[in-house]
Design an enzyme around this catalytic site. Structure first.
Site, PDB file in Angstrom:
ATOM      1  N   ALA A 118       1.978   1.062   7.735  1.00 27.48           N
ATOM      2  CA  ALA A 118       2.721   1.485   6.237  1.00 27.48           C
ATOM      3  C   ALA A 118       4.030   2.067   6.495  1.00 27.48           C
ATOM      4  O   ALA A 118       4.294   2.472   7.101  1.00 27.48           O
ATOM      5  CB  ALA A 118       1.550   2.070   5.539  1.00 27.48           C
TER       6      ALA A 118
ATOM      7  N   GLY B 153      -1.905  -0.082   8.570  1.00 29.57           N
ATOM      8  CA  GLY B 153      -2.226  -1.200   7.973  1.00 29.57           C
ATOM      9  C   GLY B 153      -2.118  -2.427   8.688  1.00 29.57           C
ATOM     10  O   GLY B 153      -2.587  -3.583   8.263  1.00 29.57           O
TER      11      GLY B 153
ATOM     12  N   GLU C 267      -5.180  -3.289  10.159  1.00 31.46           N
ATOM     13  CA  GLU C 267      -6.103  -3.600   8.854  1.00 31.46           C
ATOM     14  C   GLU C 267      -5.844  -4.988   8.574  1.00 31.46           C
ATOM     15  O   GLU C 267      -6.851  -5.767   8.095  1.00 31.46           O
ATOM     16  CB  GLU C 267      -5.814  -2.578   7.804  1.00 31.46           C
ATOM     17  CG  GLU C 267      -6.481  -1.434   8.263  1.00 31.46           C
ATOM     18  CD  GLU C 267      -6.258  -0.217   6.973  1.00 31.46           C
ATOM     19  OE1 GLU C 267      -7.383   0.331   6.668  1.00 31.46           O
ATOM     20  OE2 GLU C 267      -5.203  -0.028   6.628  1.00 31.46           O
TER      21      GLU C 267
ATOM     22  N   GLU D 272      -3.888   6.753  10.903  1.00 37.16           N
ATOM     23  CA  GLU D 272      -3.526   7.651   9.892  1.00 37.16           C
ATOM     24  C   GLU D 272      -3.775   9.137   9.591  1.00 37.16           C
ATOM     25  O   GLU D 272      -3.289   9.862   9.178  1.00 37.16           O
ATOM     26  CB  GLU D 272      -4.329   6.934   8.609  1.00 37.16           C
ATOM     27  CG  GLU D 272      -3.726   5.591   8.176  1.00 37.16           C
ATOM     28  CD  GLU D 272      -4.211   4.216   8.826  1.00 37.16           C
ATOM     29  OE1 GLU D 272      -3.795   3.191   8.554  1.00 37.16           O
ATOM     30  OE2 GLU D 272      -4.713   4.455   9.902  1.00 37.16           O
TER      31      GLU D 272
END
Length: 699
Positions: free
Chosen positions: A65, A103, A106, A126
């Site tokens: 991210a 992300g 993910e 994270e």
């Protein structure tokens, strides 16, 4: 002229290729997620497309991210890229190179297949910035590979190499071909017509009894005062008890509780501060830097050996010089033993040790290092000894060689004065153990050439360190800002606080060890000699009679089995020693110091406010560039708890005005050592924040 799209879609031989192109590392910045959604929709709507590939342009797949967007309002998205990939009617293959983190992984987990080049790494880190995976990672990964390995990955935040990821079941294949795009297209062709696999339709993951409680217990010490690791455990636990949609709702709820919490804000601040510290704005951008490919270290002691390992660990050939054959042999054996311990622990493979150790070449003459590009002196912390070494280096080293000293406090210019090329001399202060600690303090002497300063900063990063600028002064930035912390811990003992209380307070605050236990580990004689040097330079220097008495009675720390604490043979556990209590009372009585009890809050504030006040003075004197640089140094040099952001960031949670008032009161009570910094006064009066303080050169 319109900007190029951050996500491209093209059809190649019936395969829709989705390429994320958002330099430098394809973070999920503005437009990326929406671009992936649009591309997936386009592929599903196109009858010519039978399967799709998701990949990244440049040097990475999707590195994660955009951290800058956390904690800020974001426009609601009707569909996230994870949802679009998961729901795709046509299979999507994630083709990974570089990094697939956070992300990025993910999104890959939302695809139906995943392949990668062998050099790739994946992970869900994270937790390291105080949050948890918020794009389904805590629900998909356990269903795919099992609760236990997923839990370990998510709670540790570690990066997993591609081969291990394949063994775990995260990846379906490793592709060795040079052209990942072609390999991915070929793989996608091979899955056409096969049933579409969706992790979201898998049943809840299975977990062995007691798994989650055991993990909570195992992280209790390291995760003290933190929430994110425990929320990560709770989210993975949900993946074992809840259906996918319910688990996703749990993940979203836990994520929202973390995103704007003080812990996450502090960790995001630390993340960006560690990148900002690399910038020295006053250096010209077009400097021609000396090329550094080979290195030498003078001094085969603990520090010199650790520095040599730092080079070898990053593929640099390094010569280790010691004029004493016995010292050289002991140094090499120590290095070999350190590597062997790492192999035994599993943090290093035998193959890696066999690759690194031969890069360290023992030599016994200065002439043997004459052609090295850089040499780092790591001998005894005495000016005359270091000057002798630099005079010898000046006589043999090639003219363009960079000459660095590992001194932790001595004037760089006095060392450089032993050479005919002071412009080639700078400080490179490693922190012990040098092969482990991330911080490298790069010290600019009055005559250091800008190119040498820049080259040393770059070199530190090349060997895995966080390079931070420091001006030339006694103690430089890190140790100087720590001097008054150390002073106060000893003065409080004189006044009645016990070492074990002070250590407990700091451990409860978040330090891995208390300052007295750390002193014992590093050796009380080291600071003893520094105090003697400072007393010789300044007859009014305030000595510390209690640690001096300990050293003079043979208590030098762990290496002698006794220091502030007592140690059993072969055991580093500190034991409270009544003999230390007796010495404390004896010295206090001799000095006429009345002892009293201390509250835990006074202990904490006396220590940290002392360091903060001196840090402000360092900034106002132009010896440090930014308050955030000092925070990075305390995080990586002294074990300051990362989830508190750093000394200056933490101080803003109290407020500059309250801190200034307390320091001013202590100034009246204790004298000049508590003289408030002018910069602190200005920030307090203006209502500013300490973390934003900058040196005069940067204002």
């Amino acid at each position: 002229m319109s900007e190029a799209p951050v996500v491209r879609f093209e059809v190649v031989e019936g395969i829709g290729v989705i390429t994320v192109d958002y330099p430098p590392v394809n973070a999920l910045g503005p437009g990326v997620s929406d671009g992936i959604v649009a591309a997936v929709d386009q592929g599903n709507a196109d009858p010519a497309v039978q399967a799709m590939v998701l990949m990244g342009a440049g040097r990475s797949f999707i590195a994660g991210a955009d951290i800058r967007r956390f904690g800020k309002p974001r426009p609601p998205s009707p569909r996230r890229s994870y949802d679009a990939l998961d729901a795709s009617g046509k299979p999507v293959v994630a083709a990974i190179h570089g990094y697939a983190l956070g992300g990025g992984l993910e999104n890959a987990l939302a695809c139906q297949y995943r392949i990668a080049v062998p050099s790739a790494k994946v992970g869900l880190p994270e937790v390291l910035i105080g949050i948890l995976p918020g794009g389904g990672g805590t629900q998909r990964l356990p269903r795919l590979i099992g609760a236990k390995p997923a839990l370990e990955m998510i709670v540790s935040g570690r990066h997993v190499p591609a081969e291990e990821a394949k063994a775990l079941g995260i990846l379906d294949a490793l592709v060795a071909g040079k052209d990942l795009r072609s390999e991915a297209i070929a793989f996608a062709k091979g899955i056409i017509g096969k049933p579409v696999r969706r992790i979201s339709t898998m049943p809840p993951a299975k977990a062995e009894p007691g798994l989650f409680e055991a993990m909570r217990k195992s992280i209790a010490r390291k995760a003290r005062n933190q929430t994110a690791p425990y929320h990560c455990i709770a989210a993975v636990e949900a993946a074992t008890t809840q259906e996918f949609a319910e688990g996703m709702a749990t993940e979203r709820r836990l994520f929202s509780e973390l995103e704007n919490a003080p812990e996450a804000k502090a960790l995001r601040y630390a993340f960006f501060a560690e990148r900002e510290i690399a910038r020295i704005p006053f250096l010209p951008k077009d400097l021609a830097l000396p090329e550094i490919r080979t290195a030498a270290v003078v001094g085969a002691g603990t520090m010199g050996g650790g520095i040599a390992m730092s080079f070898a660990d990053h593929g640099f050939p390094v010569k280790l010089l010691d004029v004493s054959p016995d010292s050289l042999a002991r140094g090499l054996q120590r290095i070999r033993d350190n590597y062997a311990v790492s192999v035994k622990r599993g943090s290093l493979t035998q193959a890696q040790m066999d690759e690194r150790f031969p890069l360290i070449e023992p030599v016994e003459t200065y002439e043997a290092i004459a052609d090295c590009d850089v040499v780092i002196e790591a001998v005894f912390e005495r000016l005359d000894v270091k000057q002798e070494v630099f005079a010898k280096l000046d006589a043999v080293m090639k003219p363009e060689a960079v000459l660095l000293t590992n001194t932790s406090a001595i004037d760089i210019d006095k060392i450089a004065g032993a050479t005919q090329r002071p412009q080639m001399v700078a400080g490179a202060h490693f922190f012990a153990p040098a092969n482990v600690m991330k911080l490298l303090e790069v010290v600019e002497g009055p005559r250091t050439a800008p190119a040498v300063l820049a080259a040393t900063m770059k070199l530190g990063r090349a060997i895995g360190k966080i390079s931070g600028y420091a001006g030339n002064c006694d103690g430089f930035v890190a140790n100087r800002s720590r001097i008054y912390f150390t002073m106060e811990q000893n003065l409080m003992v004189e006044e009645g606080a016990l070492p074990e209380q002070i250590d407990r307070v700091m451990v409860e605050f978040g330090y891995p060890m208390g300052p007295f236990a750390v002193n014992d580990m590093s050796g009380l004689d080291v600071s003893y000699l520094t105090r003697r040097r400072r007393l010789a330079e300044d007859p009014n220097y305030r000595m510390l009679p209690i640690p001096d008495r300990l050293v003079e009675s043979g208590r030098k720390g762990q290496k002698t089995g006794a220091g502030w604490y007592r140690y059993e043979k072969g055991d580093r556990t500190p034991h409270v020693d009544p003999e230390v209590h007796r010495i404390i009372k004896e010295v206090a009585a001799e000095q006429g110091i009345e002892q009293r009890p201390f509250t835990d809050e006074e202990v904490l504030r006396r220590l940290l406010f002392a360091g903060l006040n001196e840090a402000c003075k360092i900034i106002e004197e132009d010896k440090a560039l930014r308050a955030s640089d000092i925070d990075v140094m305390w995080l990586n040099g002294f074990g300051f708890p990362r989830y508190r952001g750093g000394l200056m960031f933490w101080a803003d949670s109290i407020g500059a005005q309250e801190i200034y008032n307390q320091i001013a009161a202590w100034h009246q009570r204790y004298g000049d050592r508590w003289r408030p910094s002018e910069l602190l006064r200005q920030i307090a009066e203006s209502g500013g924040q300490l973390k934003d303080a900058k040196s005069p050169r940067l204002r």
